[in-house]
Design an enzyme around this catalytic site. Structure first.
Site, PDB file in Angstrom:
ATOM      1  N   CYS A 132      63.006 101.022 -62.671  1.00  0.00           N
ATOM      2  CA  CYS A 132      63.169 100.934 -64.119  1.00  0.00           C
ATOM      3  C   CYS A 132      62.388 102.050 -64.806  1.00  0.00           C
ATOM      4  O   CYS A 132      61.189 102.176 -64.599  1.00  0.00           O
ATOM      5  CB  CYS A 132      62.644  99.574 -64.576  1.00  0.00           C
ATOM      6  SG  CYS A 132      62.553  99.388 -66.367  1.00  0.00           S
TER       7      CYS A 132
ATOM      8  N   CYS B 137      59.424 100.404 -67.068  1.00  0.00           N
ATOM      9  CA  CYS B 137      58.206  99.772 -66.552  1.00  0.00           C
ATOM     10  C   CYS B 137      57.943 100.066 -65.077  1.00  0.00           C
ATOM     11  O   CYS B 137      56.908  99.684 -64.544  1.00  0.00           O
ATOM     12  CB  CYS B 137      58.280  98.247 -66.757  1.00  0.00           C
ATOM     13  SG  CYS B 137      59.374  97.425 -65.578  1.00  0.00           S
TER      14      CYS B 137
ATOM     15  N   CYS C 151      61.336  93.593 -66.689  1.00  0.00           N
ATOM     16  CA  CYS C 151      61.280  93.682 -68.157  1.00  0.00           C
ATOM     17  C   CYS C 151      62.688  93.503 -68.703  1.00  0.00           C
ATOM     18  O   CYS C 151      63.610  93.208 -67.953  1.00  0.00           O
ATOM     19  CB  CYS C 151      60.640  94.999 -68.616  1.00  0.00           C
ATOM     20  SG  CYS C 151      61.704  96.452 -68.482  1.00  0.00           S
TER      21      CYS C 151
ATOM     22  N   CYS D  29      66.560  95.429 -65.188  1.00  0.00           N
ATOM     23  CA  CYS D  29      65.241  95.429 -64.560  1.00  0.00           C
ATOM     24  C   CYS D  29      64.827  93.988 -64.249  1.00  0.00           C
ATOM     25  O   CYS D  29      65.072  93.082 -65.032  1.00  0.00           O
ATOM     26  CB  CYS D  29      64.225  96.070 -65.506  1.00  0.00           C
ATOM     27  SG  CYS D  29      62.549  95.995 -64.854  1.00  0.00           S
TER      28      CYS D  29
ATOM     29  N   ASP E 133      64.218 126.708 -52.538  1.00  0.00           N
ATOM     30  CA  ASP E 133      63.957 125.624 -51.606  1.00  0.00           C
ATOM     31  C   ASP E 133      65.277 124.916 -51.298  1.00  0.00           C
ATOM     32  O   ASP E 133      65.976 124.482 -52.206  1.00  0.00           O
ATOM     33  CB  ASP E 133      62.979 124.674 -52.330  1.00  0.00           C
ATOM     34  CG  ASP E 133      62.616 123.474 -51.504  1.00  0.00           C
ATOM     35  OD1 ASP E 133      63.195 123.291 -50.414  1.00  0.00           O
ATOM     36  OD2 ASP E 133      61.756 122.710 -51.966  1.00  0.00           O
TER      37      ASP E 133
HETATM   38 ZN    ZN Z   1      61.519  97.327 -66.426  1.00  0.00          ZN
END
Ligand code: ZN
Length: 412
Positions: free
Chosen positions: A198, A201, A217, A214, A336
């Site tokens: 997420c 959070c 949250c 999520c 790279d």
């Molecule tokens: Zn979250």
């Protein structure tokens, strides 16, 4: 143009002269150098050129050049459109695009992801289209999260700009969700490796079908206004349209097309009008172009990063159609090549595969690890001559793509 201050008019004129000289000298289309000189003489030139126009900014990791082209095509009923058709997607390119079309009331500008905040601030664009964010050759996951955070700040400070955002991409959703007004488009997400956690959070993102949310949250997929399902799109009123007329192939282009439909409907161009115009676009800056050479039909696919490779695999001729891969590692490609390990090449098993480009040995190591049979060749010609007459798909990263395009005739 004549209502620009004198200094700005001079900046535009000198920029144009420089662009013209650069073109005559055979150094590209000159839009970067022209814009650079213009901005040097008048640092507020972009703001001045944007004034009194309705502008669209288009940004994403993948598909922004194509989508810019689709939107521009669909907006033609509105009159002349200023656009940076050649992918010069930083402010210098934007200045050139707007200066080149002084009477255009509308502009569609492809914008590098990192420049969205600056260009939005300077132009006050009416519409901002945000499509996908994923790691590429330059930016890893942490960097794209920081980038999305900058979009949030920029959009919060631009309450008059309307956002069109892909709600199937959690990071884009997060980046767009501070905007005052958003049209959410379920445009699909093919590459998911950069969105398992997420952005709000750091908790795990759960997915169920197309839905995501999520676990820790309240951050979750917004309800879409436009929905892409397979080859059809459902518009906000519930009407459904077929995308089968598109000439650009694959899922990624259907996704670009539905974003374009959502953008142009903001300007009153309805899908009935827009769809035939989207269908006219055949190839964009050489992408998806086919060239004929010695009885071979060579189709060029550009893939700059892992998500781009998935898109290219999606449009390959059915197996066992032959494929040539070409990888360079010059400036625009990133030095790279470790991103090769992020791409699942197993899908190429069972096809004749040729590996070339400056970094063909890196590619060879990767293909070997994926148990893909391949032939290593020194240049693309050897691959082309090794396949029997017929179709050959070529997937290449940026400078390798440009090299091949030049080699077989620069086709637009
Ligand atoms: Zn979250």
């Amino acid at each position: 143009m004549s209502d620009l201050p004198l200094r700005a008019q001079m900046a535009v004129a000198l920029g144009r002269t420089a662009a013209k000289m650069s073109r005559l000298a055979g150094r590209g289309d000159g839009s970067v150098i022209g814009g650079r000189i213009g901005l040097k003489l008048d640092p507020e030139l972009l703001t001045r050129l944007a004034r009194d126009r309705k502008l669209v900014l288009v940004s994403a990791t993948n598909g922004k050049t194509t989508t810019t082209r689709l939107i521009t095509s669909a907006m033609t009923p509105l009159g002349q459109i200023a656009t940076n058709a050649f992918g010069a997607n930083m402010p210098t390119g934007h200045v050139s695009a707007l200066a080149a079309a002084p009477d255009a009331k509308y502009g569609v500008l492809e914008c590098d992801e990192k420049y969205v905040p600056l260009v939005l601030r300077e132009t006050g664009a009416n519409v901002v289209a945000l499509m996908n964010l994923s790691r590429d050759q330059m930016d890893r996951a942490a960097e794209i999260w920081l980038l999305a955070g900058k979009w949030r700040k920029a959009l919060e400070a631009a309450p008059h700009s309307h956002v069109i955002a892909n709600c199937d991409d959690p990071l884009v959703t997060w980046g767009a969700s501070t905007a005052k007004s958003v049209t959410w488009v379920a445009a699909g997400q093919h590459w998911r490796e950069d969105s398992w956690s997420c952005p709000e959070c750091g908790g795990p993102l759960d997915r169920e079908g197309v839905d995501w949310g999520c676990r820790e949250c309240s951050f979750s997929r917004p309800k879409p206004d436009w929905i892409l399902h397979g080859e059809r799109v459902t518009a906000p009123g519930g009407r459904t349209y077929e995308l089968t007329g598109l000439q650009l192939p694959g899922r990624a282009n259907r996704s670009n097309a539905v974003i374009a439909l959502a953008v142009v409907s903001q300007f009153g161009v309805e899908p009935e009008t827009a769809l035939p115009l989207l269908a006219q676009v055949k190839s964009v800056a050489g992408r998806y172009t086919t060239v004929e050479h010695e009885g071979r039909t060579i189709r060029l696919l550009l893939s700059k990063n892992p998500a781009g490779w998935l898109e290219a695999f999606d449009v390959l001729q059915p197996a066992p159609g032959p494929v040539a891969l070409s990888i360079n590692a010059q400036g625009p490609d990133g030095r790279d090549t470790s991103w090769l390990w992020d791409v699942d090449y197993r899908i190429l098993r069972g096809r004749p595969v040729w590996a070339t480009g400056e970094r063909r040995l890196d590619l060879a190591a990767r293909l070997e690890a994926a148990d893909v049979d391949f032939t290593l060749v020194d240049d693309i010609d050897q691959a082309v001559m090794a396949v029997p007459p017929g179709h050959l798909d070529v997937i290449a990263n940026y400078t390798a793509f440009q090299h091949i395009r030049t080699r077989y005739g620069r086709v637009v």
